[in-house]
Motif scaffolding. Structure first.
Motif, short mmCIF file in Angstrom:
data_model
loop_
_atom_site.label_atom_id
_atom_site.label_comp_id
_atom_site.label_asym_id
_atom_site.label_seq_id
_atom_site.Cartn_x
_atom_site.Cartn_y
_atom_site.Cartn_z
N GLY A 140 0.81 -1.21 0.00
CA GLY A 140 0.00 0.00 0.00
C GLY A 140 0.84 1.26 0.00
N ALA A 141 0.31 2.31 -0.56
CA ALA A 141 1.01 3.59 -0.62
C ALA A 141 0.82 4.35 0.69
CB ALA A 141 0.49 4.43 -1.78
N ILE A 142 1.74 5.26 0.98
CA ILE A 142 1.60 6.20 2.08
C ILE A 142 1.41 7.57 1.45
CG2 ILE A 142 2.66 7.20 4.13
CD1 ILE A 142 4.31 4.69 4.44
N THR A 143 0.28 8.19 1.71
CA THR A 143 -0.04 9.45 1.05
C THR A 143 -0.33 10.55 2.07
OG1 THR A 143 -2.46 9.20 0.96
CG2 THR A 143 -1.17 8.05 -0.73
N ASP A 144 -0.37 11.77 1.57
CA ASP A 144 -0.78 12.87 2.44
C ASP A 144 -2.30 12.92 2.48
OD1 ASP A 144 -1.60 14.08 0.07
OD2 ASP A 144 -0.61 15.99 0.47
N ILE A 145 -2.85 13.91 3.12
CA ILE A 145 -4.30 14.00 3.31
C ILE A 145 -5.04 14.13 1.98
CG2 ILE A 145 -4.33 16.51 3.55
CD1 ILE A 145 -6.41 13.93 5.56
N ASN A 146 -4.33 14.59 0.94
CA ASN A 146 -4.95 14.78 -0.37
C ASN A 146 -4.64 13.65 -1.35
OD1 ASN A 146 -6.05 17.42 0.31
ND2 ASN A 146 -3.94 18.16 0.21
N ALA A 151 5.20 7.54 -0.32
CA ALA A 151 5.81 6.25 -0.65
C ALA A 151 4.81 5.45 -1.45
CB ALA A 151 6.19 5.49 0.62
N MET A 152 5.29 4.75 -2.47
CA MET A 152 4.39 3.97 -3.30
C MET A 152 5.16 2.81 -3.94
SD MET A 152 4.04 6.65 -6.50
CE MET A 152 2.97 5.57 -7.44
N SER A 153 4.43 1.81 -4.38
CA SER A 153 5.02 0.65 -5.05
C SER A 153 4.66 0.69 -6.52
CB SER A 153 4.53 -0.66 -4.42
OG SER A 153 4.99 -0.78 -3.10
N VAL A 154 5.66 0.44 -7.36
CA VAL A 154 5.43 0.37 -8.80
C VAL A 154 5.83 -1.01 -9.29
CG1 VAL A 154 5.73 2.84 -9.15
CG2 VAL A 154 7.71 1.34 -9.28
N GLU A 155 5.14 -1.47 -10.33
CA GLU A 155 5.42 -2.79 -10.87
C GLU A 155 6.80 -2.82 -11.50
OE1 GLU A 155 3.55 -5.47 -14.38
OE2 GLU A 155 2.11 -4.84 -12.82
N SER A 156 7.50 -3.90 -11.26
CA SER A 156 8.83 -4.09 -11.84
C SER A 156 8.97 -5.55 -12.24
CB SER A 156 9.92 -3.67 -10.85
OG SER A 156 9.90 -4.52 -9.72
N ARG A 157 10.17 -5.91 -12.68
CA ARG A 157 10.43 -7.29 -13.08
C ARG A 157 11.69 -7.82 -12.38
NH1 ARG A 157 6.13 -6.42 -14.54
NH2 ARG A 157 5.14 -6.77 -16.56
N LEU A 158 11.63 -9.10 -12.05
CA LEU A 158 12.80 -9.82 -11.57
C LEU A 158 13.30 -10.67 -12.73
CD1 LEU A 158 13.29 -11.62 -8.20
CD2 LEU A 158 13.79 -12.83 -10.32
N THR A 262 1.77 -4.01 8.83
CA THR A 262 0.68 -4.97 8.68
C THR A 262 -0.40 -4.43 7.74
OG1 THR A 262 1.06 -5.79 10.93
CG2 THR A 262 -1.06 -6.32 9.90
N THR A 263 -0.70 -3.15 7.85
CA THR A 263 -1.71 -2.54 6.99
C THR A 263 -1.22 -2.42 5.56
OG1 THR A 263 -2.60 -1.26 8.85
CG2 THR A 263 -3.09 -0.46 6.63
N LEU A 264 0.02 -2.03 5.39
CA LEU A 264 0.56 -1.76 4.06
C LEU A 264 0.91 -3.02 3.29
CD1 LEU A 264 2.99 1.12 5.10
CD2 LEU A 264 0.85 1.41 3.86
N ALA A 265 1.31 -4.07 4.00
CA ALA A 265 1.91 -5.24 3.34
C ALA A 265 0.92 -6.04 2.50
CB ALA A 265 2.55 -6.15 4.39
N GLY A 266 -0.32 -6.16 2.92
CA GLY A 266 -1.26 -7.01 2.21
C GLY A 266 -0.94 -8.48 2.45
N LYS A 296 -3.32 -2.11 1.95
CA LYS A 296 -4.13 -0.89 1.98
C LYS A 296 -3.22 0.34 1.98
CE LYS A 296 -7.96 -2.98 4.56
NZ LYS A 296 -8.79 -2.93 5.80
N ASP A 297 -3.72 1.40 1.39
CA ASP A 297 -3.01 2.68 1.44
C ASP A 297 -3.21 3.31 2.81
OD1 ASP A 297 -2.39 2.25 -1.18
OD2 ASP A 297 -3.80 3.70 -2.00
N ALA A 298 -2.18 3.97 3.30
CA ALA A 298 -2.27 4.72 4.56
C ALA A 298 -2.35 6.20 4.22
CB ALA A 298 -1.07 4.43 5.44
N ARG A 299 -3.46 6.81 4.54
CA ARG A 299 -3.63 8.25 4.29
C ARG A 299 -3.30 9.00 5.58
NH1 ARG A 299 -9.20 10.27 1.78
NH2 ARG A 299 -8.37 8.96 0.08
N LEU A 300 -2.31 9.87 5.50
CA LEU A 300 -1.86 10.61 6.66
C LEU A 300 -2.57 11.96 6.78
CD1 LEU A 300 2.00 9.98 6.36
CD2 LEU A 300 0.23 8.53 7.40
N THR A 301 -2.41 12.57 7.94
CA THR A 301 -2.96 13.91 8.15
C THR A 301 -2.03 14.99 7.60
OG1 THR A 301 -1.93 13.99 10.34
CG2 THR A 301 -4.20 13.19 10.22
#
Length: 658
Positions: A140-146, A151-158, A262-266, A296-301
């Motif tokens: 999950g991403a960590i975002t501001d209130i908007n 922090a975010m995850s983008v698809e990549s390749r191994l 725990t929330t971010l990992a899925g 899940k994304d975590a939306r911060l204040t």
């Protein structure tokens, strides 16, 4: 002639037969010839040696000794064994029977394995050959209130190779392409390409999908890729000390990445894979066993724009004054943190280049003596207990003696008659000591605790330092006066910001918090649980404190530089000595410069706390920290579109004769 043992004479001229057979002495049918007499007479009769008793059978193994025809007696020849040839037909039949039995055993076992229990053995073989592995999921991403990402995850390749599938005519070209494209050592790549009996060798992780697409276009046999995810931090130093980072396994290592892991990992998916003879997993084989569940994304204040500006402001001022470090907290009266900036900081994209000190979140990890910013708690307790009023007049000399210590104000002045308003506005240590002595150590300790001093903030951030507040039973003679004006205890920046947020919130303390809620994969927002609330002082006391603190930024206060055109501003300076960790004394320890306040003063919307640790070029808070407060508060008010109340500040009586 000499007589023989049986009384017969033996011719001495003929040697007795030795009893040993020479060549050709055995009969053709395998039987031995009987020994003959030397005289050519009839063969001697074979006699059986009798037992000493003269009766009974002969001794086992004993043979009759042949005798010559009257010749001397000689040694008895050894008995001769008779051999019988086994019938070859019987041997062949026995072998055939044994072979048939063995074949029947094998046949029965095959029938059992392939017929009767075929399914069980097939399942067992499949189980030994096939296993399951985790399929990475989107963190999950960590975002501001908007919704702007920190922090975010983008698809990549191994990218990996299967050495058994690589064509000999492509080997050199493949090694060269992989080495050049990913900047890898050629020998290291060659070792993986030639690895045997492995069928799975990782070449590179976090490869952008387009780059893999370009690589795959070369058509190298034995080259493959798996879907993976890479953690990125778009605004490189955006709240890095608060956000933290993940480790090589994609797990939260520091900051909110760890707290909210725990929330971010899925939940990872599951995929069946085959095992090669070497035990290596072959990801191309098998099928999907369980779909991965995204985190899940975590939306911060936090507000990303205010966060960025606060970081720039504290970094510039810290470098300008050659401070060891600093922090800025922007908070709403209800405990929501809008910004948490720290200096020095680091880039989460380059962890290896940072130090532990740079990664430490100084806003909660750095404890310091609050100095004069703590005076508001002493005043609040005395007002709440009805011991004084804003206009109560105190006789305030420049210095006073308590036990073995002399306490002084920062600047020399003649003995003055100050109101409580004036004591706070002019930041008098001596006047505050008098108020603190009215309140007493037990009640002062109680109000310090109610305002959150000496206890965790509730943010649960790694490395948090709750500060020091000793039990009043352990206070010695000078500790009550020193704690009254902010020495002899320690706090962190968030704790002190919360004190002023409590005053701004009409006396109700709301536990500081930074998580607004979570957003699932369907975009549904779930608010975070409500933060803890507690009334610390009455609204009437809070309103009186707001006016006192507004006087601090007036013409006769200590923080005129904290003014903001068009807005009413309340706040308090704090200049405190630092303890030298090597000597354990204030001498040589430097200073902590801080300012904390809120605006608009008559309808508070934002609180800003500024701390500078050991600034060298200027340490008085009114000149060192107050300008940072003005800068950050001005930007935040405009960025968040907070309008001025349009009211004028009332006249506040500071001295008896005013």
């Amino acid at each position: 002639m000499s007589p023989s043992r049986d009384g017969r004479s033996r011719d001495p001229r003929r040697p007795a037969s030795s009893g040993r057979s020479g060549r050709g002495s055995a009969a053709k049918d395998g039987r031995q010839e009987r020994p003959r007499a030397s005289g050519g007479g009839e063969p001697q009769r074979r006699r059986t040696r009798r037992s000493p008793a003269g009766s009974g059978p002969a001794r086992p193994g004993a043979a009759a000794r042949p005798r010559g025809d009257g010749g001397p007696s000689g040694p008895a020849p050894p008995p001769r064994r008779r051999f019988r040839l086994v019938n070859p037909q019987r041997r062949i039949k026995l072998s055939l029977v044994m072979m048939v039995v063995i074949m029947l055993v094998f046949a029965g076992r095959l029938i059992q394995i392939q017929g009767i229990e075929a399914e069980r053995y097939a399942a067992a073989a499949e189980q030994q050959r096939r296993t399951t592995i985790d399929i990475p999921t989107t963190r999950g991403a960590i975002t501001d209130i908007n919704g702007n990402p920190f922090a975010m995850s983008v698809e990549s390749r191994l990218v990996f190779v299967d050495p058994t599938e690589i064509r000999a005519d492509q080997r050199g070209e493949l090694i060269g392409e992989l080495s050049e494209r990913f900047g890898l050592d050629t020998d290291a790549v060659a070792a993986k390409v030639d690895a045997t009996p492995s069928r799975y060798q990782v070449i590179e992780q976090n490869v952008p999908p387009q780059e893999w697409k370009d690589l795959a276009a070369h058509g190298f046999q034995g080259l493959g890729a798996m879907v993976d995810y890479k953690r990125i931090y778009p605004d490189e130093t955006g709240a890095a000390d608060l956000i933290g980072f993940t480790n090589a396994e994609g797990q939260g290592a520091e900051g909110l990445e760890a707290v909210l892991d725990t929330t971010l990992a899925g939940e990872a998916g599951r995929q069946q894979v085959d095992l090669a003879a070497s035990g290596t997993q072959i990801p191309m084989a098998g099928g999907l066993a369980k779909d991965p569940v995204p985190g899940k994304d975590a939306r911060l204040t936090l507000d990303q724009d205010v966060q960025w500006h606060a970081e720039q402001a504290i970094a510039e001022r810290s470098e300008e004054l050659e401070a060891d470090g600093g922090s800025v907290i922007v908070m709403r009266p209800d405990g929501e943190i809008v910004a948490m900036a720290d200096y020095p900081t680091y880039s989460p994209q380059d962890i290896d280049s940072s130090t532990a000190e740079e990664r430490s979140n100084g806003a909660v990890a750095e404890a310091f003596e609050p100095g004069s910013t703590n005076k508001v708690i002493t005043a609040a307790g005395a007002l709440e207990e009805g011991l004084t009023t804003p206009d109560t007049v105190y006789t305030v000399p420049y210095s006073i003696q308590r036990y073995d210590r002399t306490f002084k104000d920062d600047h020399f002045h003649e003995t003055e008659r100050m109101t409580l308003n004036g004591i706070i506005a002019k930041s008098s240590n001596v006047g505050t000591i008098q108020v603190g002595e009215q309140l007493g150590k037990d009640r002062l300790y109680t109000y310090l605790g109610k305002f959150g001093i000496g206890q965790p903030t509730g943010l649960d951030l790694p490395g948090e330092n709750a500060g020091i507040l000793t039990d009043p039973d352990d206070w010695w003679g000078t500790q009550l006066p020193s704690i009254s004006f902010g020495q002899g205890l320690s706090v962190n920046a968030v704790q002190m910001a919360s004190v002023y947020a409590t005053v701004a919130n009409d006396g109700v303390r709301v536990e500081p918090h930074v998580l607004a809620g979570t957003v699932d994969e369907d975009g549904e927002f779930t608010p975070a649980p409500d933060a803890k609330k507690e009334r610390v002082i009455s609204k009437e006391t809070a309103d009186e404190l707001k006016l006192m603190l507004e006087a601090v930024t007036g013409e006769d206060g200590t923080a005129e530089k904290a003014r903001i055109p068009g807005y009413r501003v309340a706040g308090k300076t704090g200049t405190a000595n630092r303890v030298d960790p090597e000597t354990g004394s204030y001498k040589g320890g430097g200073h902590t410069s801080s300012f904390v306040g809120f605006a608009p003063a008559d309808d508070p919307q934002l609180i800003v706390q500024v701390v500078l640790h050991n600034p060298k070029k200027e340490y008085y808070a009114g000149k060192a920290a107050a300008p940072v407060f003005t800068d950050v508060m001005t930007f935040a008010l405009k960025s968040l579109k907070i309008d001025s109340t349009g009211t004028d500040a009332p006249n506040i009586r500071l001295m008896e004769n005013e």
